[in-house]
Write an enzyme that holds these catalytic residues in place. Structure first.
Site, PDB file in Angstrom:
ATOM      1  N   ASN A   1     108.361   2.458 -70.194  1.00 48.60           N
ATOM      2  CA  ASN A   1     107.136   2.408 -69.381  1.00 48.60           C
ATOM      3  C   ASN A   1     105.927   1.921 -70.175  1.00 48.60           C
ATOM      4  O   ASN A   1     105.656   2.451 -71.258  1.00 48.60           O
ATOM      5  CB  ASN A   1     106.800   3.815 -68.867  1.00 48.60           C
ATOM      6  CG  ASN A   1     107.609   4.197 -67.669  1.00 48.60           C
ATOM      7  OD1 ASN A   1     108.724   3.706 -67.496  1.00 48.60           O
ATOM      8  ND2 ASN A   1     107.060   5.055 -66.842  1.00 48.60           N
ATOM      9  N   VAL A   2     105.221   0.981 -69.602  1.00 49.74           N
ATOM     10  CA  VAL A   2     104.024   0.433 -70.248  1.00 49.74           C
ATOM     11  C   VAL A   2     102.919   0.311 -69.205  1.00 49.74           C
ATOM     12  O   VAL A   2     103.158  -0.189 -68.101  1.00 49.74           O
ATOM     13  CB  VAL A   2     104.331  -0.970 -70.837  1.00 49.74           C
ATOM     14  CG1 VAL A   2     103.074  -1.592 -71.433  1.00 49.74           C
ATOM     15  CG2 VAL A   2     105.430  -0.898 -71.889  1.00 49.74           C
TER      16      VAL A   2
ATOM     17  N   ASP B   1     105.539   6.565 -60.347  1.00 48.92           N
ATOM     18  CA  ASP B   1     105.424   7.080 -61.707  1.00 48.92           C
ATOM     19  C   ASP B   1     104.775   8.475 -61.665  1.00 48.92           C
ATOM     20  O   ASP B   1     103.745   8.666 -61.002  1.00 48.92           O
ATOM     21  CB  ASP B   1     104.569   6.092 -62.524  1.00 48.92           C
ATOM     22  CG  ASP B   1     104.626   6.366 -64.009  1.00 48.92           C
ATOM     23  OD1 ASP B   1     105.671   6.839 -64.486  1.00 48.92           O
ATOM     24  OD2 ASP B   1     103.617   6.097 -64.693  1.00 48.92           O
ATOM     25  N   HIS B   2     105.358   9.429 -62.348  1.00 50.10           N
ATOM     26  CA  HIS B   2     104.836  10.798 -62.433  1.00 50.10           C
ATOM     27  C   HIS B   2     104.419  11.382 -61.081  1.00 50.10           C
ATOM     28  O   HIS B   2     103.251  11.728 -60.880  1.00 50.10           O
ATOM     29  CB  HIS B   2     103.658  10.882 -63.404  1.00 50.10           C
ATOM     30  CG  HIS B   2     104.049  10.607 -64.813  1.00 50.10           C
ATOM     31  ND1 HIS B   2     104.663  11.540 -65.621  1.00 50.10           N
ATOM     32  CD2 HIS B   2     103.943   9.474 -65.564  1.00 50.10           C
ATOM     33  CE1 HIS B   2     104.910  10.994 -66.811  1.00 50.10           C
ATOM     34  NE2 HIS B   2     104.491   9.752 -66.792  1.00 50.10           N
TER      35      HIS B   2
ATOM     36  N   GLY C   1      98.872   6.411 -73.214  1.00 49.90           N
ATOM     37  CA  GLY C   1      97.532   5.828 -73.374  1.00 49.90           C
ATOM     38  C   GLY C   1      97.066   5.721 -74.802  1.00 49.90           C
ATOM     39  O   GLY C   1      95.873   5.671 -75.080  1.00 49.90           O
TER      40      GLY C   1
ATOM     41  N   THR D   1      98.906   0.999 -70.357  1.00 52.09           N
ATOM     42  CA  THR D   1      97.625   0.787 -71.048  1.00 52.09           C
ATOM     43  C   THR D   1      97.495  -0.624 -71.627  1.00 52.09           C
ATOM     44  O   THR D   1      96.463  -1.281 -71.449  1.00 52.09           O
ATOM     45  CB  THR D   1      97.475   1.837 -72.173  1.00 52.09           C
ATOM     46  OG1 THR D   1      97.596   3.128 -71.574  1.00 52.09           O
ATOM     47  CG2 THR D   1      96.133   1.732 -72.868  1.00 52.09           C
TER      48      THR D   1
HETATM   49  P1  13P Z   1     101.085   3.748 -71.665  1.00 50.84           P
HETATM   50  O1  13P Z   1      99.894   3.612 -70.777  1.00 50.84           O
HETATM   51  O2  13P Z   1     100.804   4.486 -72.907  1.00 50.84           O
HETATM   52  O3  13P Z   1     101.739   2.430 -71.918  1.00 50.84           O
HETATM   53  O4  13P Z   1     102.147   4.643 -70.897  1.00 50.84           O
HETATM   54  C1  13P Z   1     102.589   4.239 -69.644  1.00 50.84           C
HETATM   55  C2  13P Z   1     103.493   5.253 -69.065  1.00 50.84           C
HETATM   56  O5  13P Z   1     104.250   5.892 -69.752  1.00 50.84           O
HETATM   57  C3  13P Z   1     103.421   5.455 -67.624  1.00 50.84           C
HETATM   58  O6  13P Z   1     104.201   6.519 -67.209  1.00 50.84           O
END
Ligand code: 13P
Length: 286
Positions: free
Chosen positions: A232-233, A81-82, A183, A235
């Protein structure tokens, strides 16, 4: 079964649901998410984010997560991720990742596209898929600092750039910005569905939504019907552990760390299951 993003996206598109992409910086989080996916019989995406490397170095945990994915009873994509530097993306690939997000959205459109194109050329040659990002993703700190005056539209993906980006890069999936915030726990962002529809119309590439924890369930469902393939989740799942641990803590009784870990894992598993259910959009995984 360890797979790359391609087959997961194909299945999601065919059956009109969005595959859940969970950030799993630690092995506990990873186990919780994999258990949730197995219990739901659903394909899933797991993996480290470059930002959280200090909590679970990709070189060390990547091979372990790849093995966990291989042994899972459902298709699992191990996706970075990222990834914001070529070095880190290479580390993830070497550690066994089957997919990477090459996020160079802080550069100009041309530079972003040029770097992602390079990543795609290398990654595709070894069967690794690539997700890009056009537009920018704001985060909750920016919202708080601006005291409610952050203009989210300034971060939105330009529909005219999508097809061009996919043509130049050959990326497998594309994150788009239309109102979500990473987040977000302080308020529920209102997604710009009209903008999402414009983005969807501009290209038939696989679209990804980030920052989904703060999105209201009805908005999530609506966005999926407009054609998101991956959501994507992080938080929501990660912070579900806090409530469970706080409820279990009793100053009079010592709580072993392995007990805390088990409590956290159970809460994260339930939260991940709830997310997978929501993103399934009514589809029953067999
Ligand atoms: P959240 O933490 O807001 O759910 O976002 C997660 C995310 O997009 C990871 O790339």
């Amino acid at each position: 079964m360890l797979v790359n993003l391609k087959s997961l996206i194909e299945d999601a598109e065919k059956n009109h649901y969005a595959v859940a992409g969970f950030t799993t910086p630690t092995l506990d989080t990873c186990e919780a998410v994999l258990q949730a996916a197995e219990e739901m019989n659903a394909p899933v995406i797991i993996g480290q984010a470059q930002l959280y490397d200090a909590f679970g170095p990709v070189e060390k945990l990547g091979p372990v997560m790849a093995r966990m994915a291989e042994e899972a009873k459902v298709p699992v994509c191990l996706h970075l991720d990222h990834g914001t530097s070529i070095d880190y993306i290479m580390k993830a690939v070497k550690a066994g990742y089957t997919s990477v997000m090459a996020d160079f959205s802080d550069r100009s459109f041309e530079e972003n596209a040029e770097i992602v194109k390079m990543c795609v050329a290398f990654c595709h040659s070894i069967g690794v898929t690539v997700e890009g990002l056009v537009g920018r993703m704001p985060n909750v700190d920016m919202v708080e600092k601006a005291e409610g005056n952050l203009e989210l539209k300034e971060f939105f993906t330009d529909p005219d750039e999508i097809e061009k980006f996919i043509e130049i890069t050959g990326a497998d999936a594309l994150t788009v910005s239309f109102g979500t915030v990473h987040g977000m726990t302080v308020a529920k962002p209102v997604l710009d569905m009209e903008h999402l529809r414009r983005l969807r119309k501009a290209s038939d590439c696989a679209l990804v939504m980030h920052g989904s924890s703060g999105v209201a369930p009805e908005q999530m469902k609506e966005a999926i019907t407009y054609g998101l393939s991956k959501v994507n989740v992080y938080t929501k799942v990660s912070t579900s552990a806090q409530k469970a641990i706080m409820e279990a803590v009793d100053a009079e009784r010592p709580l072993y760390y392995h007990e805390i870990e088990a409590i956290a894992k159970k809460a994260m598993k339930e939260s991940a299951k709830e997310t997978i259910r929501l993103l399934s959009n009514g589809y029953i995984f067999r």
